[in-house]
Design a protein around this motif. Structure first.
Motif, PDB file in Angstrom:
ATOM      1  N   LEU A 110     -13.932 -55.221  23.090  1.00 26.20           N
ATOM      2  CA  LEU A 110     -12.875 -54.617  22.292  1.00 26.20           C
ATOM      3  C   LEU A 110     -11.674 -54.220  23.145  1.00 26.20           C
ATOM      4  CD1 LEU A 110     -15.167 -52.376  20.082  1.00 26.20           C
ATOM      5  CD2 LEU A 110     -14.137 -54.550  19.459  1.00 26.20           C
ATOM      6  N   MET A 111     -11.877 -54.149  24.461  1.00 22.47           N
ATOM      7  CA  MET A 111     -10.780 -53.729  25.331  1.00 22.47           C
ATOM      8  C   MET A 111      -9.959 -54.914  25.840  1.00 22.47           C
ATOM      9  SD  MET A 111     -12.424 -50.653  27.532  1.00 22.47           S
ATOM     10  CE  MET A 111     -14.175 -50.990  27.494  1.00 22.47           C
ATOM     11  N   ILE A 112     -10.430 -56.135  25.581  1.00 22.83           N
ATOM     12  CA  ILE A 112      -9.699 -57.298  26.088  1.00 22.83           C
ATOM     13  C   ILE A 112      -8.747 -57.802  25.015  1.00 22.83           C
ATOM     14  CG2 ILE A 112      -9.914 -59.590  27.093  1.00 22.83           C
ATOM     15  CD1 ILE A 112     -12.808 -58.893  27.784  1.00 22.83           C
ATOM     16  N   PRO A 113      -7.445 -57.853  25.325  1.00 27.33           N
ATOM     17  CA  PRO A 113      -6.506 -58.334  24.313  1.00 27.33           C
ATOM     18  C   PRO A 113      -6.759 -59.803  23.982  1.00 27.33           C
ATOM     19  CG  PRO A 113      -5.384 -58.024  26.416  1.00 27.33           C
ATOM     20  CD  PRO A 113      -6.768 -57.480  26.575  1.00 27.33           C
ATOM     21  N   GLY A 114      -6.729 -60.120  22.697  1.00 33.45           N
ATOM     22  CA  GLY A 114      -7.041 -61.470  22.227  1.00 33.45           C
ATOM     23  C   GLY A 114      -6.169 -62.564  22.833  1.00 33.45           C
ATOM     24  N   PHE A 115      -4.927 -62.213  23.183  1.00 34.51           N
ATOM     25  CA  PHE A 115      -4.015 -63.238  23.678  1.00 34.51           C
ATOM     26  C   PHE A 115      -4.464 -63.859  24.991  1.00 34.51           C
ATOM     27  CE2 PHE A 115      -0.890 -62.276  20.494  1.00 34.51           C
ATOM     28  CZ  PHE A 115      -0.250 -63.502  20.372  1.00 34.51           C
TER      29      PHE A 115
ATOM     30  N   THR B  26     -20.159 -67.384  24.165  1.00 37.43           N
ATOM     31  CA  THR B  26     -19.580 -68.713  23.937  1.00 37.43           C
ATOM     32  C   THR B  26     -18.095 -68.627  23.590  1.00 37.43           C
ATOM     33  OG1 THR B  26     -21.690 -69.256  22.943  1.00 37.43           O
ATOM     34  CG2 THR B  26     -19.946 -70.892  22.726  1.00 37.43           C
ATOM     35  N   PHE B  27     -17.744 -67.756  22.646  1.00 38.70           N
ATOM     36  CA  PHE B  27     -16.381 -67.807  22.121  1.00 38.70           C
ATOM     37  C   PHE B  27     -15.435 -66.762  22.688  1.00 38.70           C
ATOM     38  CE2 PHE B  27     -18.883 -70.035  18.929  1.00 38.70           C
ATOM     39  CZ  PHE B  27     -18.162 -71.214  18.862  1.00 38.70           C
ATOM     40  N   LYS B  28     -15.943 -65.817  23.468  1.00 38.47           N
ATOM     41  CA  LYS B  28     -15.044 -64.812  24.040  1.00 38.47           C
ATOM     42  C   LYS B  28     -15.136 -64.724  25.560  1.00 38.47           C
ATOM     43  CE  LYS B  28     -13.169 -63.676  20.235  1.00 38.47           C
ATOM     44  NZ  LYS B  28     -11.746 -63.825  19.946  1.00 38.47           N
ATOM     45  N   TYR B  29     -16.355 -64.479  26.080  1.00 42.80           N
ATOM     46  CA  TYR B  29     -16.442 -64.230  27.524  1.00 42.80           C
ATOM     47  C   TYR B  29     -16.204 -65.490  28.351  1.00 42.80           C
ATOM     48  CZ  TYR B  29     -17.620 -59.344  26.947  1.00 42.80           C
ATOM     49  OH  TYR B  29     -17.554 -58.008  26.647  1.00 42.80           O
ATOM     50  N   ILE B  30     -16.695 -66.636  27.891  1.00 40.73           N
ATOM     51  CA  ILE B  30     -16.410 -67.867  28.638  1.00 40.73           C
ATOM     52  C   ILE B  30     -14.910 -68.175  28.616  1.00 40.73           C
ATOM     53  CG2 ILE B  30     -16.756 -70.389  28.669  1.00 40.73           C
ATOM     54  CD1 ILE B  30     -19.709 -69.863  28.065  1.00 40.73           C
ATOM     55  N   PRO B  31     -14.254 -68.126  27.437  1.00 41.34           N
ATOM     56  CA  PRO B  31     -12.796 -68.312  27.454  1.00 41.34           C
ATOM     57  C   PRO B  31     -12.067 -67.275  28.307  1.00 41.34           C
ATOM     58  CG  PRO B  31     -13.610 -68.545  25.229  1.00 41.34           C
ATOM     59  CD  PRO B  31     -14.773 -68.100  26.060  1.00 41.34           C
ATOM     60  N   PHE B  32     -12.544 -66.038  28.329  1.00 39.10           N
ATOM     61  CA  PHE B  32     -11.898 -65.005  29.134  1.00 39.10           C
ATOM     62  C   PHE B  32     -11.996 -65.354  30.620  1.00 39.10           C
ATOM     63  CE2 PHE B  32     -12.171 -60.640  31.133  1.00 39.10           C
ATOM     64  CZ  PHE B  32     -10.812 -60.410  31.085  1.00 39.10           C
ATOM     65  N   GLY B 277      -1.087 -64.476  30.131  1.00 37.16           N
ATOM     66  CA  GLY B 277      -2.118 -63.729  29.406  1.00 37.16           C
ATOM     67  C   GLY B 277      -2.786 -62.693  30.293  1.00 37.16           C
ATOM     68  N   VAL B 278      -3.101 -63.088  31.533  1.00 41.49           N
ATOM     69  CA  VAL B 278      -3.751 -62.147  32.455  1.00 41.49           C
ATOM     70  C   VAL B 278      -2.802 -60.996  32.797  1.00 41.49           C
ATOM     71  CG1 VAL B 278      -4.802 -61.895  34.749  1.00 41.49           C
ATOM     72  CG2 VAL B 278      -5.270 -63.939  33.379  1.00 41.49           C
ATOM     73  N   ILE B 279      -1.514 -61.310  32.944  1.00 35.82           N
ATOM     74  CA  ILE B 279      -0.538 -60.243  33.214  1.00 35.82           C
ATOM     75  C   ILE B 279      -0.498 -59.267  32.025  1.00 35.82           C
ATOM     76  CG2 ILE B 279       1.921 -59.704  33.587  1.00 35.82           C
ATOM     77  CD1 ILE B 279       2.130 -62.456  35.021  1.00 35.82           C
ATOM     78  N   MET B 280      -0.523 -59.812  30.785  1.00 30.99           N
ATOM     79  CA  MET B 280      -0.540 -58.940  29.600  1.00 30.99           C
ATOM     80  C   MET B 280      -1.769 -58.032  29.606  1.00 30.99           C
ATOM     81  SD  MET B 280       0.647 -61.649  26.650  1.00 30.99           S
ATOM     82  CE  MET B 280       0.333 -60.563  25.266  1.00 30.99           C
ATOM     83  N   PHE B 281      -2.900 -58.624  29.951  1.00 31.65           N
ATOM     84  CA  PHE B 281      -4.155 -57.868  30.041  1.00 31.65           C
ATOM     85  C   PHE B 281      -4.013 -56.729  31.041  1.00 31.65           C
ATOM     86  CE2 PHE B 281      -8.430 -57.770  32.244  1.00 31.65           C
ATOM     87  CZ  PHE B 281      -9.049 -56.968  31.293  1.00 31.65           C
ATOM     88  N   ALA B 282      -3.434 -57.058  32.220  1.00 33.33           N
ATOM     89  CA  ALA B 282      -3.259 -56.047  33.270  1.00 33.33           C
ATOM     90  C   ALA B 282      -2.329 -54.941  32.801  1.00 33.33           C
ATOM     91  CB  ALA B 282      -2.708 -56.707  34.538  1.00 33.33           C
ATOM     92  N   ILE B 283      -1.239 -55.322  32.121  1.00 32.69           N
ATOM     93  CA  ILE B 283      -0.280 -54.317  31.636  1.00 32.69           C
ATOM     94  C   ILE B 283      -0.964 -53.352  30.672  1.00 32.69           C
ATOM     95  CG2 ILE B 283       1.791 -53.963  30.218  1.00 32.69           C
ATOM     96  CD1 ILE B 283       2.870 -56.597  31.369  1.00 32.69           C
ATOM     97  N   ILE B 284      -1.739 -53.913  29.737  1.00 34.16           N
ATOM     98  CA  ILE B 284      -2.423 -53.055  28.761  1.00 34.16           C
ATOM     99  C   ILE B 284      -3.395 -52.108  29.463  1.00 34.16           C
ATOM    100  CG2 ILE B 284      -4.112 -53.056  26.870  1.00 34.16           C
ATOM    101  CD1 ILE B 284      -2.674 -55.427  25.702  1.00 34.16           C
TER     102      ILE B 284
END
Lengths: 272, 302
Positions: A110-115, B26-32, B277-284
């Motif tokens: 839930l803490m990871i932004p979808g983008f 499958t649909f979240k952590y691998i794509p992350f 995307g990773v930069i956005m993640f870091a900013i948040i």
């Protein structure tokens, strides 16, 4: 003094409510107008009611609405089943190896932004052959909703007295019996909340369908609404009629379950 | 009472967790994981796939469009933070002050209703309200004699960013921006015992004193949540901007999510796009952390 304050605060509250509802008043009355009438005065009640606006709008959004309904129902079903099973593991089994680590692994999503995942997710469903299929529109959003669903159902399920589980066990009930006969009936309110929250998110989803679907076959309503084509003669009234039709399913649901809507909206806020 | 567990019993909780982990991994952590990995690659999603180290990140901070997008998103974030603190608290206090519980319920329901209208419908409505030709706002301005203010709100470089933020004004019917926070604040006020307010009244505290001494500290955890949500929503803002302006005119309303989308899908620069995307993640992450720390300090002050 306090009288003045109280009158002023009433007026201010009324003003805020008026401004909040005004766009929806405009939407509703202008959906029944011809283009000329809309341009003349968007605030005026329709003088010549154009019911055919709705007849003209319906065919353009019928297919996307059916597609979105299928996706929404599927996402809700997956979310409910998968989160209830996961929550059952956490509440029924008091200790097992890595229990809290496994729970953290779920809510951390839930803490990871979808983008961040947007691009790899697109490549992934393309590689899996799920691009432009309903399944491709269902599974990735469902994978997010189950995290929220588990968070909510676990909290609620922890409130079920342990003695109920034990009593059922003594009577020889297996896990399936306990889930269906004890947990399910006691979890109805939280399931309603999860259903509404998940349903709102699925029906409103814009970015994922924009990426994962193309063309009519799987088009979702949020994307379809931005692509409505109207002739100059038909005008904005037809567009507005389409917006109203697309909003109806949720509005009807809201009329029957406004209490759960408030809960569904607010409990979803815990994410982040 | 110690029962001997069979291997089957040991496995059971994990079996109940199998579906959720299959789905999420499958649909979240691998794509992350893939997003982080590919942010160090030149990648088009298929045959072009070369390790380039930090080149994508360096490119991002040299890309004038991306820099502008960060500036815009900063403006949006500040606006959203102010919005979710000021207006929903005001509305919640005004509603809480209504004497009859029944009226409170009806008014709250009226505020909640717009939140179930699809967000895209609201955005499209505001596109019409803010339109240059035959837009509702311009019509009203003309009607009241303020012709000189008439402007294509979304089409002019000066007003576009403000117009995009204004969508949904006064934001109380917006599920993500003001309405949700309104429900949270109102819920918090409702769940406090009225004794506290009465005690304050007896002590001779006026409305302003009561608000700052009692209500505001009481709402601090809701405010913290509201600000966190505002930051997350601001950094990821996409739907409204893509529909209203596509980032234009020029780069007046460009935001990181739109840069990510365009670089990834229009230009197939998926490695570069992943880095954004990773930069956005870091900013948040950083902003949320700062928010947590700031709010913790204000809690200590009380």
């Amino acid at each position: 003094m306090s009288k003045v304050v109280s009158i002023l605060s009433r007026v201010l509250l009324g003003f805020l409510l008026l401004l909040t509802l005004l766009p929806f008043y405009l939407l509703t009355i202008n959906a029944f107008k011809s283009q000329n009438e809309i341009i003349l005065n968007p605030f005026k009640w329709a003088s010549n009611w154009q019911f055919q606006n709705f007849v003209k709008a319906a065919p353009q959004i019928f297919r996307p609405m059916v597609n979105t309904l299928v996706v929404t129902v599927a996402v809700i079903a997956i979310t409910l089943i998968v989160s209830l099973l996961a929550s059952y593991a956490f509440t029924r089994y008091e200790r097992f190896f890595a229990k809290e680590v496994l729970y953290f692994g779920i809510v951390a999503l839930l803490m990871i932004p979808g983008f961040v995942m947007l691009i790899p997710q697109f490549v992934q469903i393309t590689n899996l052959g799920l691009y432009n299929t309903l399944l491709g529109l269902i599974l990735p959003p469902a994978a997010y909703q189950v995290a929220m669903g588990t968070f909510l159902t676990r909290t609620s399920m922890e409130g079920i007295p342990k003695s109920l589980f034990e009593a059922a066990e003594i009577e020889g009930a297996n896990d399936m019996d306990i889930l269906l006969r004890v947990v399910l009936p006691l979890s109805k309110p939280i399931m309603a909340t999860v259903t509404i929250m998940t349903g709102l998110n699925a029906w409103n989803n814009y970015i994922w369908p924009l990426v994962a679907s193309s063309g009519e076959k799987t088009q979702q309503i949020a994307v379809a609404l931005t692509k409505i084509i109207v002739s100059v003669a038909d005008g904005k009234g037809v567009e507005f009629a389409a917006y109203i039709i697309a909003s109806l399913p949720l509005i009807i649901l809201f009329c029957f379950a406004s209490k759960y809507f408030v809960e569904g909206l607010t409990s979803g806020a815990v994410k982040g | 009472m110690s029962k001997k567990k069979t291997p089957w019993q040991y496995a059971k909780p994990y079996l109940f967790l199998l579906p959720i982990y299959l789905l999420m991994v499958t649909f979240k952590y691998i794509p992350f994981g893939m997003a982080i990995q590919k942010s160090f690659y030149t990648w088009n999603g298929s045959n072009v796939n070369k390790f380039v180290g930090f080149a994508n990140y360096i490119q991002a901070f040299k890309d004038p469009t991306f820099i502008v997008s960060l500036k815009n998103v900063g403006v949006i974030a500040i606006a959203y933070i102010v919005i979710v603190i000021v207006i929903p608290i005001l509305a919640a206090e005004l509603l809480y002050a209504v004497k009859s519980k029944r009226k409170q319920y009806v008014i709250r329901t009226a505020f909640t209703f717009p939140m179930v209208v699809p967000a895209v419908v609201v955005i499209l409505l505001w596109k019409w309200i803010l339109a240059g030709d035959n837009g509702v706002l311009n019509n009203v301005l003309t009607a009241v004699g303020l012709d000189n203010l008439v402007t294509p709100w979304l089409g002019s470089t000066k007003t576009a960013l403000g117009a995009v933020i204004a969508v949904g004004f006064p934001w109380l019917g917006s599920a993500t921006l003001g309405g949700l926070q309104f429900l949270l604040y109102y819920g918090a006020l409702q769940s406090t015992s009225s004794d506290m307010f009465e005690a304050a009244e007896i002590d001779g505290a006026n409305i302003v004193q009561r608000f700052f001494r009692i209500d505001l500290p009481m709402l601090s955890s809701q405010i913290k949540l509201a600000v966190t949500l505002a930051i997350i929503n601001a950094v990821q803002v996409f739907d409204s901007i893509n529909i209203l302006t596509s980032g234009g005119p020029g780069t007046a309303t460009i935001v990181p999510s739109l840069v990510l989308y365009e670089q990834g899908f229009t230009y197939k620069k998926m490695g570069y796009s992943s880095a954004i995307g990773v930069i956005m993640f870091a900013i948040i992450m950083v902003l949320t952390l700062i928010n947590q720390l700031v709010m913790k300090n204000t809690e200590k002050m009380d």
